[in-house]
Enzyme design. Structure first.
Site, PDB file in Angstrom:
ATOM      1  N   HIS A   1       0.765  -0.961  -0.076  1.00  0.00           N
ATOM      2  CA  HIS A   1       0.040  -0.043   0.141  1.00  0.00           C
ATOM      3  C   HIS A   1       0.874   1.162  -0.223  1.00  0.00           C
ATOM      4  CE1 HIS A   1      -3.478   2.487   1.199  1.00  0.00           C
ATOM      5  NE2 HIS A   1      -4.161   1.569   0.518  1.00  0.00           N
TER       6      HIS A   1
ATOM      7  N   LYS B   1     -14.274   5.484  -7.862  1.00  0.00           N
ATOM      8  CA  LYS B   1     -13.791   6.600  -8.477  1.00  0.00           C
ATOM      9  C   LYS B   1     -14.665   7.028  -9.621  1.00  0.00           C
ATOM     10  CE  LYS B   1      -9.549   6.776 -10.286  1.00  0.00           C
ATOM     11  NZ  LYS B   1      -9.618   7.350 -11.676  1.00  0.00           N
TER      12      LYS B   1
END
Length: 875
Positions: free
Chosen positions: A137, A542
């Site tokens: 990440h 998104k």
């Protein structure tokens, strides 16, 4: 306030006091007073008009920026540590066990009442297939060094809780805490260089070594005990309801740093690490198993040895040492594994089972059920490879590789063919016995890398690999293309090739794509085990906002369940969730129970994101709680699935999704000022410069579409507007209420787990959002002509809060969870200065060119890390 809350506040106070002492020793009384003044200004601003803090921070000298940022960042990390320990601290005899500890025994009772037999329950529990896929990440900003120090601090908090400590022992604990906090303060918390994919993989191995290695056997003991008490049956030795996989070192989508060589290195490191961990276990077991009596089966293997168990373990130890030595040398030179090297998990498990059965047969069951059983459980769960490594690549890369190949062979350009032409070509080549590629073919670099990766996959042991995931999959040919490339690389065994459907359009098209694929002659016959399909949460949110994305994900899963049932194929859904609500994150237990009926069916695969791995699995006790929740939720969703939604609810959801996507896109895509506002008001541009992960933050130049989902979410989280998680809901819910659907929405929230979970997640994110903080960024960073857009977005945030409160009937957000509210409020005292300081630093950084290692840039990095730690969900 309960005693537990008091103890948490005491811990936070003690840690803060010790941090203050450490800061005073380095920077003096005047500086510590400055920190206190900032903290008091933050508190005063929460109560008043909010002017004090900004002026205090604007007056800070350049040399104070970094230590001030570090002070508040360290405090938030210590507060996190205290809160994590709070979740697992020993309770008094009169206090109830936490929900996580009771969840499985309580569920087994309910399942028996619902008519499930003891045998059926034991069988289903033993064959559960839950895979947690650890992913790297970019926003996992905490360094491993510091994580280990925080873990040690948790250990001292536990030691401090013992009631029978003498004053001298209590003082010793305090001194250790003081020393650990000083070590953390004097350790640089931010990496100066970007981690490599191998660094990220090592971070994943560290989580296994320090936490999951201890949590798994303890968790399975409790599962075994709950099952025995409920049904009278035991969890079989070969059962591993939860296993682990990883993307670290295998996920090359958009990350040119993950090469075939990196994947090979990570696979070898995993084998080295597994051998090393098992060697430690075997050494400890050899010290314990000194008994002489053994059954005939074991005797046959070791002859008349006076210490038969040690003789068996010595053989295994020799092979583990050979495996570790080979893996180490293979990292630097390509050499084949010798005969002593362990390659099959059965070679690890069989000697341990032999000892276990013999001890039981010879009346020494109490010894068999000790550390030997724990080692056996680890062997079955982790095996010789710790977990399976997935490979992920973009569909376009496979398409480009095949285009170069067909062009070279004079067959035309694969990319120019329609879907039917592609399928015909791929199917013919998959059946063809001759190779597609001539030996003298010299591909371009990108194609060479795709082919090299396929060769690594073909060469690796089957048990070391998980799935080959195709991102941005949009057609049946995308799956066949990978199958053909793997065949060309020499792969003769079946491997799961998994389409990932991510955008709104792709999710809506997932059903037809899988219908076409499963209907192709010979395709189903080639499946070994279930058909795996991955659902993307980040890109769809998104693309369309969470209202429409959540409903599209739900419908896609329903369609896939139906289509696989029609084709008599088992389905494994792989959920690509992020840590945040805007990327599909949230409490796993509720999320699993809100999946469509039939979509879990004893199998569940999900990603676990970097920073959430630390919060959910960083300490063995917390890891155990989360493993309990996963296990219980998957068992419940399998045996007590929710009823399908009523037609009226579906209609409401269709309308909410349509209104939500329109409202979301009207801001994000259609407002010409939006991208510029986003870049000015958030640290998005700066995030790309920070050494936060091995993967670039952008795909290509361009607007919102070019941004990766993670920095998109991360930027809005840092400013506390949290826009991607709620934008669209305010309009969708307001319109529904205006249509007179209030009662229907209330009914959906009460009776439909999917809708309830969506609203709960929305409420949580709105409680963490803060319009006042977002406005402070605008005032310091945004040009005047763009500020009305910021004001409009904050109005929409306020509207979102009001409509959710109307739906829940509560006076404030999270009124049902006062402890969460209290912790948000406690954190705000330390977060507020970091937010205001970050806005100040961004303004200074943008007004002049600062070197990456300058105090200004370092301080900016620290504020990013601190805010991420304080909000506990980043990107």
């Amino acid at each position: 306030m309960t005693d537990i809350d008091v103890r948490l506040r005491e811990d936070v106070h003690v840690l803060g006091e010790l941090l203050g002492e450490t800061i005073r020793q380095q920077h003096g009384d005047a500086f510590l007073q400055k920190i206190e003044d900032i903290r008091h200004s933050a508190k005063a601003d929460r109560r008043g008009p909010g002017e004090q803090l900004s002026s205090t921070l604007a007056d800070l000298a350049e040399e104070d920026l970094l230590p001030v940022a570090r002070a508040f960042n360290q405090f938030l990390n210590l507060a996190n540590m205290a809160e994590q320990y709070q979740l697992i601290r020993r309770r008094d005899a009169d206090q109830p066990e936490p929900f996580e500890a009771q969840v499985l025994p309580e569920l087994l009772g309910r399942l028996k009442q619902a008519g499930h037999s003891n045998d059926a329950l034991a069988r289903q529990l033993a064959k559960l297939d839950i895979q947690l896929v650890l992913t790297a990440h970019p926003t996992e900003v905490a360094r491993r060094t510091l994580i280990q120090k925080y873990d040690a601090i948790a250990g001292q908090l536990a030691a401090q809780d013992h009631r029978d400590l003498t004053p001298a022992e209590r003082q010793q604990v305090r001194e250790r805490l003081r020393r650990l906090i000083a070590e953390a303060w004097h350790t640089e918390e931010i990496r100066r260089t970007r981690p490599t994919p191998v660094d990220e993989a090592k971070w994943g191995f560290a989580v296994i070594e320090h936490s999951l290695w201890h949590a798994i056997p303890s968790h399975l003991r409790k599962v075994d005990k709950a099952l025995l008490e409920a049904t009278g049956l035991r969890l079989p030795l070969e059962a591993a309801p939860i296993r682990f996989a990883s993307w670290m070192g295998g996920d090359r989508d958009g990350n040119p740093n993950v090469t075939a060589a990196v994947t090979r290195e990570v696979l070898l490191l995993a084998r080295w690490m597994a051998a090393d961990l098992f060697l430690r276990d075997i050494d400890a077991l050899a010290a314990e198993l000194s008994m002489q009596q053994a059954n005939d089966t074991l005797r046959k293997q070791v002859g008349d040895s006076a210490e038969p168990y040690r003789a068996v373990l010595k053989q295994l130890r020799d092979r583990l040492r050979a495996t570790r030595a080979w893996a180490h040398s293979a990292l630097t030179s390509n050499q084949p594994a010798g005969a002593d090297v362990l390659v099959d998990n059965r070679e690890l498990i069989a000697p341990l089972e032999l000892c276990y059965q013999s001890l039981h047969e010879c009346g020494m069951g109490v010894i068999a059920e000790g550390p030997l059983l724990d080692c056996l459980r680890r062997a079955v769960t982790f095996g010789l490879f710790l977990g399976r490594l997935d490979v992920r690549q973009d569909a376009a890369r496979h398409r480009d590789a095949l285009t170069e190949i067909t062009d070279y062979l004079g067959l035309g350009r694969y990319a120019d063919w329609d879907e039917e032409q592609r399928i015909a070509f791929l199917q013919a080549e998959l059946k063809n016995r001759r190779p597609l590629l001539p030996a003298h073919f010299k591909p371009q670099a990108d194609t060479a890398e795709v082919l090299a990766t396929c060769r690594e996959v073909a060469a690796a042991p089957a048990a070391s690999l998980g799935s080959y995931v195709i991102s941005m999959a949009g057609a049946a040919s995308d799956v066949l293309a990978v199958q053909l490339l793997l065949k060309e690389a020499g792969l003769t065994r079946p491997m799961r090739v998994v389409p990932l459907f991510e955008t709104l359009a792709d999710l809506d098209n997932a059903g037809p794509v899988m219908q076409r694929l499963l209907g192709l002659p010979g395709y189903r016959a080639g499946l070994r085990g279930p058909q795996e399909v991955m659902i993307g949460y980040s890109d769809s949110a998104k693309d369309a906002g969470t209202t429409a994305a959540a409903w599209a994900q739900y419908r896609a899963q329903e369609n896939l369940v139906r289509i696989c049932a029609e084709h008599q194929v088992e389905l494994l859904l792989f959920h690509g969730r992020g840590g945040t609500v805007g990327r599909g994150g949230g409490p796993a237990h509720a999320a699993i129970l809100s999946q469509p009926p039939g979509s879990v069916a004893g199998r569940f695969r999900t990603t676990e994101q970097g920073e959430m791995i630390r919060f959910k699995f960083g300490l063995p006790g917390i890891a155990e709680q989360n493993l309990n929740l996963y296990l219980a939720a998957v068992l419940e969703a399998t045996l007590l699935p929710p009823p399908p939604p009523q037609p009226a609810w579906r209609e409401v959801m269709d309308q909410l999704a349509a209104d939500g996507v329109q409202a979301y896109r009207s801001v994000v895509r259609e407002n010409p000022d939006f991208v510029e506002y986003f870049r000015q008001s958030t640290p998005e541009q700066e995030l790309g410069r920070l050494p936060l992960g091995s993967r670039p933050a952008k795909r290509r130049a361009g607007g919102i579409e070019s941004l990766r989902a993670i920095p998109w979410i991360f930027g809005w989280t840092q400013t506390r507007l949290m826009l991607p998680a709620w934008l669209g809901w305010e309009t969708a819910l307001t319109n529904a209420l205006a249509r007179g659907q209030g009662e229907l929405l209330a009914q959906m929230r009460e009776q439909w787990p999917f809708f309830r979970t969506r609203i709960d997640m929305l409420e949580m994110v709105l409680a963490k959002a803060d319009a006042q903080i977002a406005e402070a960024y605008d005032e310091r960073l945004v040009q005047p002509h763009l500020r009305p857009l910021g004001a409009h977005l904050r109005d929409l945030l306020s509207q979102s809060c009001q409509v959710v409160l109307g739906l829940t009937g509560q006076p404030v957000l999270l009124a049902h969870s006062p402890e969460t509210l209290e912790f948000i409020s406690l954190r705000n005292t330390y977060l507020d200065p970091l937010h205001r300081l970050q806005a100040e630093l961004l303004a200074r950084s943008r007004s002049r060119e600062a070197a990456l290692d300058s105090p200004l840039e370092q301080a900016l990095l620290v504020t990013v890390a601190g805010i991420a730690a304080g909000l506990r969900n980043t990107g």
